[in-house]
Design an enzyme around this catalytic site. Structure first.
Site, PDB file in Angstrom:
ATOM      1  N   LYS A   9      -0.479   5.483  -5.405  1.00 40.43           N
ATOM      2  CA  LYS A   9      -1.628   5.174  -6.395  1.00 40.43           C
ATOM      3  C   LYS A   9      -2.391   6.575  -6.650  1.00 40.43           C
ATOM      4  CE  LYS A   9      -3.260   1.897  -3.963  1.00 40.43           C
ATOM      5  NZ  LYS A   9      -2.372   1.467  -3.067  1.00 40.43           N
ATOM      6  N   ASN A  48      -9.917   2.461   5.520  1.00 45.42           N
ATOM      7  CA  ASN A  48      -8.625   2.295   5.603  1.00 45.42           C
ATOM      8  C   ASN A  48      -7.653   2.912   4.714  1.00 45.42           C
ATOM      9  OD1 ASN A  48      -9.519   0.272   4.074  1.00 45.42           O
ATOM     10  ND2 ASN A  48      -8.285  -1.198   4.840  1.00 45.42           N
ATOM     11  N   ALA A  49      -8.195   3.166   3.539  1.00 49.80           N
ATOM     12  CA  ALA A  49      -7.450   3.606   2.417  1.00 49.80           C
ATOM     13  C   ALA A  49      -7.367   5.271   2.759  1.00 49.80           C
ATOM     14  CB  ALA A  49      -7.979   3.307   1.101  1.00 49.80           C
ATOM     15  N   GLY A  50      -6.668   5.619   1.760  1.00 51.82           N
ATOM     16  CA  GLY A  50      -6.787   7.163   2.145  1.00 51.82           C
ATOM     17  C   GLY A  50      -5.568   7.969   1.114  1.00 51.82           C
ATOM     18  N   HIS A  51      -5.808   9.038   0.428  1.00 57.01           N
ATOM     19  CA  HIS A  51      -4.854   9.946   0.018  1.00 57.01           C
ATOM     20  C   HIS A  51      -5.510  11.373  -0.322  1.00 57.01           C
ATOM     21  CE1 HIS A  51      -6.848   7.984  -3.863  1.00 57.01           C
ATOM     22  NE2 HIS A  51      -7.018   8.986  -4.068  1.00 57.01           N
ATOM     23  N   THR A  52      -4.323  12.135  -0.431  1.00 53.46           N
ATOM     24  CA  THR A  52      -4.764  13.558  -0.344  1.00 53.46           C
ATOM     25  C   THR A  52      -4.444  14.007  -1.718  1.00 53.46           C
ATOM     26  OG1 THR A  52      -4.043  13.607   1.900  1.00 53.46           O
ATOM     27  CG2 THR A  52      -4.086  15.701   0.861  1.00 53.46           C
ATOM     28  N   GLN A 110      -4.992  -0.295  -0.888  1.00 57.92           N
ATOM     29  CA  GLN A 110      -3.944  -1.026  -0.200  1.00 57.92           C
ATOM     30  C   GLN A 110      -2.975  -1.821  -1.289  1.00 57.92           C
ATOM     31  OE1 GLN A 110      -7.611  -1.904   1.027  1.00 57.92           O
ATOM     32  NE2 GLN A 110      -7.171  -0.221   2.328  1.00 57.92           N
ATOM     33  N   GLY A 147      -1.612   8.722  10.380  1.00 52.83           N
ATOM     34  CA  GLY A 147      -0.531   9.434  10.710  1.00 52.83           C
ATOM     35  C   GLY A 147       0.691   8.847  11.136  1.00 52.83           C
ATOM     36  N   GLY A 186       1.029  -1.204   0.054  1.00 49.75           N
ATOM     37  CA  GLY A 186      -0.061   0.072   0.202  1.00 49.75           C
ATOM     38  C   GLY A 186       0.884   1.188  -0.090  1.00 49.75           C
ATOM     39  N   ASP A 187       0.128   2.472  -0.180  1.00 52.65           N
ATOM     40  CA  ASP A 187       0.936   3.581  -0.010  1.00 52.65           C
ATOM     41  C   ASP A 187       2.060   3.763  -1.044  1.00 52.65           C
ATOM     42  OD1 ASP A 187      -0.410   4.230   2.334  1.00 52.65           O
ATOM     43  OD2 ASP A 187       1.038   2.983   3.389  1.00 52.65           O
ATOM     44  N   ARG A 201     -21.862 -14.337   7.234  1.00 53.97           N
ATOM     45  CA  ARG A 201     -23.268 -14.145   7.053  1.00 53.97           C
ATOM     46  C   ARG A 201     -23.956 -13.570   8.203  1.00 53.97           C
ATOM     47  NH1 ARG A 201     -23.030 -20.150   5.047  1.00 53.97           N
ATOM     48  NH2 ARG A 201     -21.589 -19.978   6.936  1.00 53.97           N
ATOM     49  N   SER A 210       7.056   8.509 -11.910  1.00 52.61           N
ATOM     50  CA  SER A 210       6.899   9.546 -11.308  1.00 52.61           C
ATOM     51  C   SER A 210       8.088  10.540 -10.437  1.00 52.61           C
ATOM     52  CB  SER A 210       5.880   9.384 -10.035  1.00 52.61           C
ATOM     53  OG  SER A 210       5.569  10.683  -9.398  1.00 52.61           O
TER      54      SER A 210
HETATM   55  P1  IMP Z   1      -6.756  -3.047   8.321  1.00 51.64           P
HETATM   56  O1  IMP Z   1      -7.062  -2.849   6.938  1.00 51.64           O
HETATM   57  O2  IMP Z   1      -7.035  -1.682   9.030  1.00 51.64           O
HETATM   58  O3  IMP Z   1      -7.418  -4.223   9.031  1.00 51.64           O
HETATM   59  O4  IMP Z   1      -5.202  -3.116   8.711  1.00 51.64           O
HETATM   60  C1  IMP Z   1      -4.543  -4.275   8.280  1.00 51.64           C
HETATM   61  C2  IMP Z   1      -2.879  -4.061   7.814  1.00 51.64           C
HETATM   62  O5  IMP Z   1      -2.959  -3.327   6.515  1.00 51.64           O
HETATM   63  C3  IMP Z   1      -2.273  -3.131   8.517  1.00 51.64           C
HETATM   64  O6  IMP Z   1      -0.925  -3.177   8.619  1.00 51.64           O
HETATM   65  C4  IMP Z   1      -2.606  -1.732   7.992  1.00 51.64           C
HETATM   66  O7  IMP Z   1      -1.434  -0.814   8.436  1.00 51.64           O
HETATM   67  C5  IMP Z   1      -2.583  -2.103   6.533  1.00 51.64           C
HETATM   68  N1  IMP Z   1      -3.242  -1.036   5.829  1.00 51.64           N
HETATM   69  C6  IMP Z   1      -4.654  -0.927   5.597  1.00 51.64           C
HETATM   70  N2  IMP Z   1      -5.066   0.047   4.824  1.00 51.64           N
HETATM   71  C7  IMP Z   1      -3.913   0.636   4.367  1.00 51.64           C
HETATM   72  C8  IMP Z   1      -3.591   1.490   3.037  1.00 51.64           C
HETATM   73  O8  IMP Z   1      -4.319   2.025   2.751  1.00 51.64           O
HETATM   74  N3  IMP Z   1      -2.220   1.571   3.079  1.00 51.64           N
HETATM   75  C9  IMP Z   1      -1.196   0.955   3.567  1.00 51.64           C
HETATM   76  N4  IMP Z   1      -1.551   0.177   4.616  1.00 51.64           N
HETATM   77  C10 IMP Z   1      -2.693  -0.376   4.800  1.00 51.64           C
END
Ligand code: IMP
Length: 415
Positions: free
Chosen positions: A16, A38-42, A219, A297, A12-13, A139, A404
Site C-alpha cells: 500500500k 502496528n502498521a508501517g511503511h518506508t 493492515q 523485522g 497486510g503488507d 469503555r 506495480s
Molecule cells: P496486532 O495488530 O499487533 O494486534 O497483531 C495482530 C496480527 O496482525 C498479527 O498477526 C500481526 O502480525 C498482524 N499485523 C498487524 N499489523 C500489521 C501490518 O501492518 N501488516 C501486516 N500484518 C500486521
C-alpha cells in the site's frame, strides 16, 4: 467530492505504501481511520528514508493535510518519535480528539498475554493494539483530547491502575508512580496539543469544499476483526466500512475503492494461510520479494495468489479495481500457481468459509515468465504475465487498474 479509499486485500503488507505515496501527491487531504503503529511503511524521497507508522503518507506532500482519525489507537510516544522526521507539521497534521490512547501499559499487557498464550500466540506486533482497542470497547479507555488536561488524565489513569491492580499483578507489570505518569503526560501534552482537534468537522468541511481526499487503510482485509481469520486478526475494522466509523464519514462519502493485492500472498504472525508454501517456492518468494516486516523485522510467510480470498475481499470492500503489486517478484518461476477453489471435508467450494483452518487450496498452474521488472505499459509485460493478470481479474471478478513492477515510484502500469 467523494473520498477515495485504498484498502489492503490480503494479510497486510500488500505494498500500500508505494501506491499511497504515489497517490498522496494528488490529494489535498490524506486520512488514517484505523490501526495504530502496528502498521508501517518506508518511503524513500531523493535518497532520504522516511518511516511511517501513524502519520498518513500525505506528510510527504507539502500541500496535503494529514488526519489521524478517531478510529486509530494513538501511541503518543510512537507518533512523537515519527514527527521528528518532519519539519513544520503544524497546520498539516491533525489528530482526532476522539482517537483512543495506546499507552505504554497496553504494549506490556499485549506482550504478557502473548507470552502466556505460548504456542497459541497470535503473533501480534506487541505494540499494545489489542489491549488499547479492548479498553475502548470496555469503555475504560482514554482519548487523545484528554491529553490536553494532563493532571486530570493522570488522576483517571491512576484510578484505572488501582481498579485493575490484580490484572497488572498477574501479568507482572509495574505501573508508573503518579509523579512519573504526570511528567510523561505533560510531555505528551507539550508535544501533541497543537495537533489535537475535532477532525470529524474538518473532514466534513473538506468534503463539502470538494477537496480531494484519500483514505489510507492499514493492515489488510484478512486481518479484519469481524471478517478476517479470527482470532488471528488485528483488533480493528480493516475493511472499507471501517473508514466510515474511524473518521465519522458516511458510506455515501466514499467514492472509488482500490484494493491492494500482491501478485502472491504473505502473512506475518500466526493463523491460517491456505496457500502458504513451505517448500522452495515459498522461500524463493520471500527472498525475491524481500519479505521481512517493516515494523517488527519478522520474516513473512509466503505462498501463491489466492483468487478466492481476493474475490471475497473485493466484495467485502466494494473494490472498483485492484492494484496488483510486486508482479516482478514472480519473474523467473517456470510455473506460477493460483488458488481457484478450496476443498473442505472432501467437497470443493468456491467461496471463503468462515473458518479457514481446515481448507485445502485447489490450484491452477500457469506458465511463468521472465523480465516483467520495470515494465510501464501492459503491452511491455511478457505474454504469460499478461495472461496471469487476466486470470486474476476473471476469478476475483474485479478489474486490475494498476500493476506495480518494481519498488520505484514510476515502475507502475496504469490501465
Ligand atoms: P496486532 O495488530 O499487533 O494486534 O497483531 C495482530 C496480527 O496482525 C498479527 O498477526 C500481526 O502480525 C498482524 N499485523 C498487524 N499489523 C500489521 C501490518 O501492518 N501488516 C501486516 N500484518 C500486521
Amino acid at each position: 467530492m467523494k473520498a477515495d479509499l485504498i484498502v489492503g486485500i490480503q494479510w497486510g503488507d500488500e505494498g500500500k505504501g508505494k501506491i499511497v505515496d504515489r497517490l498522496a501527491q494528488e490529494y489535498d487531504m490524506v486520512c488514517r481511520s484505523q490501526g495504530g503503529h502496528n502498521a508501517g511503511h518506508t518511503i524513500w524521497v531523493d535518497g532520504v528514508k522516511f518511516a511511517l507508522h501513524l502519520i498518513p503518507s500525505g506528510v510527504l506532500n507539502p500541500h496535503a493535510i494529514n488526519v489521524v482519525g478517531n478510529g486509530v489507537v494513538l501511541c503518543p510516544e510512537a507518533i512523537i518519535k515519527e514527527m521528528v522526521q518532519f519539519e513544520n507539521l503544524e497546520g498539516r497534521l491533525f489528530i482526532s480528539d476522539k482517537a483512543h490512547l495506546n499507552l505504554p501499559y497496553h504494549a506490556l499487557i499485549d506482550q504478557a498475554k502473548e507470552r502466556l498464550k505460548g504456542e497459541k500466540a497470535i503473533g501480534t506486533t506487541g505494540k499494545g493494539i489489542g489491549p488499547a482497542y479492548a479498553d475502548k470497547i470496555n469503555r475504560t479507555g482514554f482519548r487523545a483530547g484528554e491529553l490536553l488536561n494532563p493532571t486530570k488524565l493522570c488522576a483517571a489513569i491512576i484510578e484505572y491502575f488501582k481498579q485493575n491492580r490484580d490484572i497488572f499483578d498477574i501479568y507482572e507489570i509495574d505501573t508508573p508512580s503518579e509523579a512519573e505518569l504526570l511528567s510523561q503526560l505533560e510531555e505528551y501534552e507539550a508535544k501533541l496539543a497543537p495537533f489535537i482537534t475535532d477532525t470529524t468537522q474538518m473532514v466534513w468541511n473538506a468534503l463539502d469544499a470538494d477537496k480531494r481526499i484519500l483514505l489510507e487503510g492499514a493492515q489488510g482485509t484478512m486481518l479484519d476483526i469481524d471478517h478476517g481469520t479470527y482470532p488471528y486478526v488485528t483488533s480493528s475494522a480493516t475493511v472499507s466500512a471501517g473508514a466510515c466509523t474511524g473518521l465519522g464519514i458516511n458510506p455515501k462519502d466514499i467514492g472509488k475503492v482500490t484494493g491492494i493485492v500482491k501478485a502472491y500472498c504473505t502473512r506475518v504472525g500466526n493463523g491460517p494461510f491456505p496457500t502458504e508454501d513451505f517448500g522452495e517456492d515459498g522461500a524463493r518468494l520471500g527472498k525475491q520479494g524481500h519479505e521481512f516486516g517493516t515494523t517488527t523485522g519478522r520474516a513473512r510467510r509466503c505462498g501463491w495468489f489466492d483468487a478466492i480470498a481476493t474475490r471475497y475481499a473485493s466484495r467485502l470492500n466494494g473494490c472498483d479495481e485492484l492494484a496488483l503489486m510486486k508482479l516482478d517478484v514472480l519473474d523467473g518461476f517456470d510455473e506460477v500457481k493460483v488458488c481457484v477453489a478450496y476443498e473442505v471435508d472432501g467437497k470443493e467450494i468456491d467461496y471463503l468459509p468462515s473458518n479457514l483452518e481446515d481448507v485445502t487450496p485447489i490450484y491452477k498452474t500457469f506458465k511463468g515468465w521472465d523480465n516483467s521488472v520495470g515494465a510501464r505499459r501492459f503491452e511491455d509485460l511478457p505474454l504469460a504475465a499478461q495472461e496471469y493478470v487476466k486470470v486474476i481479474e476473471e476469478i476475483s471478478k474485479t478489474k486490475v487498474g494498476i500493476i506495480s513492477t518494481s519498488p520505484e515510484r514510476d515502475d507502475t502500469i496504469i490501465l
